[in-house]
Design a protein around this motif. Structure first.
Motif, PDB file in Angstrom:
ATOM      1  N   LEU A 105     -75.797   8.938 -17.254  1.00 30.60           N
ATOM      2  CA  LEU A 105     -75.263   8.077 -16.196  1.00 30.60           C
ATOM      3  C   LEU A 105     -76.386   7.762 -15.209  1.00 30.60           C
ATOM      4  CD1 LEU A 105     -72.812   6.698 -14.913  1.00 30.60           C
ATOM      5  CD2 LEU A 105     -72.274   8.844 -13.763  1.00 30.60           C
ATOM      6  N   PHE A 106     -76.817   6.505 -15.190  1.00 33.11           N
ATOM      7  CA  PHE A 106     -77.912   6.095 -14.320  1.00 33.11           C
ATOM      8  C   PHE A 106     -77.440   5.972 -12.873  1.00 33.11           C
ATOM      9  CE2 PHE A 106     -79.186   4.360 -18.493  1.00 33.11           C
ATOM     10  CZ  PHE A 106     -80.403   5.024 -18.625  1.00 33.11           C
ATOM     11  N   ASN A 152     -67.313  -4.481 -19.089  1.00 31.57           N
ATOM     12  CA  ASN A 152     -68.740  -4.493 -19.406  1.00 31.57           C
ATOM     13  C   ASN A 152     -69.403  -3.144 -19.104  1.00 31.57           C
ATOM     14  OD1 ASN A 152     -68.100  -5.973 -16.715  1.00 31.57           O
ATOM     15  ND2 ASN A 152     -70.123  -5.074 -16.365  1.00 31.57           N
ATOM     16  N   SER A 153     -70.265  -2.745 -20.007  1.00 33.27           N
ATOM     17  CA  SER A 153     -71.107  -1.577 -19.775  1.00 33.27           C
ATOM     18  C   SER A 153     -72.423  -2.004 -19.138  1.00 33.27           C
ATOM     19  CB  SER A 153     -71.380  -0.853 -21.097  1.00 33.27           C
ATOM     20  OG  SER A 153     -71.924  -1.747 -22.057  1.00 33.27           O
ATOM     21  N   ARG A 192     -65.164   1.793 -17.420  1.00 32.31           N
ATOM     22  CA  ARG A 192     -66.053   2.512 -18.324  1.00 32.31           C
ATOM     23  C   ARG A 192     -66.200   3.959 -17.865  1.00 32.31           C
ATOM     24  NH1 ARG A 192     -67.361  -0.796 -22.706  1.00 32.31           N
ATOM     25  NH2 ARG A 192     -68.811   0.904 -23.140  1.00 32.31           N
ATOM     26  N   LYS A 193     -66.119   4.895 -18.803  1.00 37.50           N
ATOM     27  CA  LYS A 193     -66.218   6.315 -18.492  1.00 37.50           C
ATOM     28  C   LYS A 193     -67.521   6.643 -17.779  1.00 37.50           C
ATOM     29  CE  LYS A 193     -66.198  10.876 -20.704  1.00 37.50           C
ATOM     30  NZ  LYS A 193     -66.114  11.598 -21.993  1.00 37.50           N
ATOM     31  N   ASN A 194     -68.623   6.063 -18.248  1.00 38.21           N
ATOM     32  CA  ASN A 194     -69.932   6.323 -17.644  1.00 38.21           C
ATOM     33  C   ASN A 194     -70.377   5.190 -16.732  1.00 38.21           C
ATOM     34  OD1 ASN A 194     -70.315   8.845 -18.741  1.00 38.21           O
ATOM     35  ND2 ASN A 194     -71.246   8.053 -20.612  1.00 38.21           N
ATOM     36  N   GLY A 195     -69.410   4.426 -16.214  1.00 34.98           N
ATOM     37  CA  GLY A 195     -69.773   3.340 -15.323  1.00 34.98           C
ATOM     38  C   GLY A 195     -70.552   2.262 -16.051  1.00 34.98           C
ATOM     39  N   GLY A 196     -71.496   1.664 -15.381  1.00 34.63           N
ATOM     40  CA  GLY A 196     -72.302   0.611 -15.995  1.00 34.63           C
ATOM     41  C   GLY A 196     -73.355   0.143 -15.014  1.00 34.63           C
TER      42      GLY A 196
END
Length: 310
Positions: free
Chosen positions: A86-87, A183-184, A210-214
């Motif tokens: 996750l950035f 969108n990821s 999105r689970k890990n955001g984007g």
């Protein structure tokens, strides 16, 4: 880090906003919070991936310049402590003069990386109009088909690029139905041409599912219409860098322009807003355009926007 040192020491001509972006980056690197850490391995992997891409237009693999590397570090170096995939950066705003290889060197590799590295990725590339959108698709398809490893695993459909359950879709800035997408990753190219901020808002809202955001990446040249969304975003980025707005570690901003007191008619100031000068951007042609703008007042607004990011 060498680029940051060169900016700090003044050996590379730069404006106050580049200097502030470098100072902010080095401060985050020196004193990371409990939320994030510097993930050099991931950054190195992404840069190596970018430089493995074959670019048909230049007839060779991509070679990133120092300022490109700094952009990649701003977008990809910091990851969340509890989740290295996750950035930290969720929105990046990069403003640079025309023909400095912002799309080829930053946007194309970034969207391809997300598309390949994210499970069931929905990566979207926005352009100013339909013609630019088609060109972006053809250019990216050319990179995929010319890079052997990508061509072996990706399919290029009529208007999309597909890998397993992931896809890259292409839109223009006036696309109306955007609310149902998750969108990821989203790229907004040449944001100064957009008449509405709907692509940006829809992209930021789409990441919530999105689970890990984007991530949303805006790269643009300055425009000449201060009523459009790009002018507002540029002002917000400058306020953040100046410390007027609260510092948001998830927002990376980098603006190449001239300083308020610089004389735009001086050729030496071309370096500040054209970080690829003498390598990709032709200095002699920029100087010829400068001379033309000095002699033709009707061309000056466009010259200042496209060459100096004013």
């Amino acid at each position: 880090l060498e680029y940051c040192s060169a900016i700090t020491e003044g050996s590379i001509p730069s404006c106050v906003y580049v200097e502030k972006a470098v100072t902010r980056f080095l401060k985050m690197l020196k004193k990371p919070s409990l939320r994030y850490r510097a993930n050099w391995k991931t950054l190195t992997d992404i840069i190596n991936f970018a430089e493995s891409l074959y670019i048909p237009d230049i007839g060779s693999s991509l070679r990133l310049l120092p300022w490109h590397l700094f952009c990649y570090a701003g977008i990809y170096l910091f990851t969340h402590e509890e989740n290295s995939s996750l950035f930290l950066t969720q929105l990046a705003y990069i403003e640079v003069a025309r023909k400095n290889s912002k799309t080829t060197s930053i946007l194309f590799p970034s969207i391809l990386y997300n598309f390949l590295a994210t499970e069931s990725a929905e990566s979207y590339f926005f352009s100013g109009d339909e013609a630019q959108s088609k060109k972006a698709f053809e250019d990216l398809k050319g990179i995929v088909q010319s890079t052997e490893a990508l061509n072996a695993v990706c399919e290029c459909w009529a208007e999309a690029i597909v890998y397993k359950n992931s896809k890259i879709g292409f839109f223009s800035s006036n696309t109306k139905k955007l609310d149902s997408y998750k969108n990821s990753f989203a790229v907004l190219d040449e944001y100064h041409e957009y008449y509405t901020d709907k692509p940006l808002q829809a992209s930021r809202q789409g990441m919530r599912a999105r689970k890990n955001g984007g991530q949303v990446l805006i790269i643009t040249t300055a425009g000449i219409d201060v009523t459009l969304p790009c002018y507002y975003e540029s002002c917000e980025a400058k306020k953040m860098l100046e410390g007027v707005n609260k510092n948001d570690p998830s927002y990376f901003a980098l603006i190449y322009t001239i300083d308020k007191d610089d004389e735009w008619k001086e050729p030496k100031n071309l370096d500040k807003s054209n970080p690829s000068i003498d390598v990709i951007t032709n200095r002699k042609m920029l100087e010829q355009d400068l001379e033309r703008a000095i002699n033709r007042p009707s061309t000056q607004a466009n010259f200042l926007a496209k060459t100096y990011n004013v």
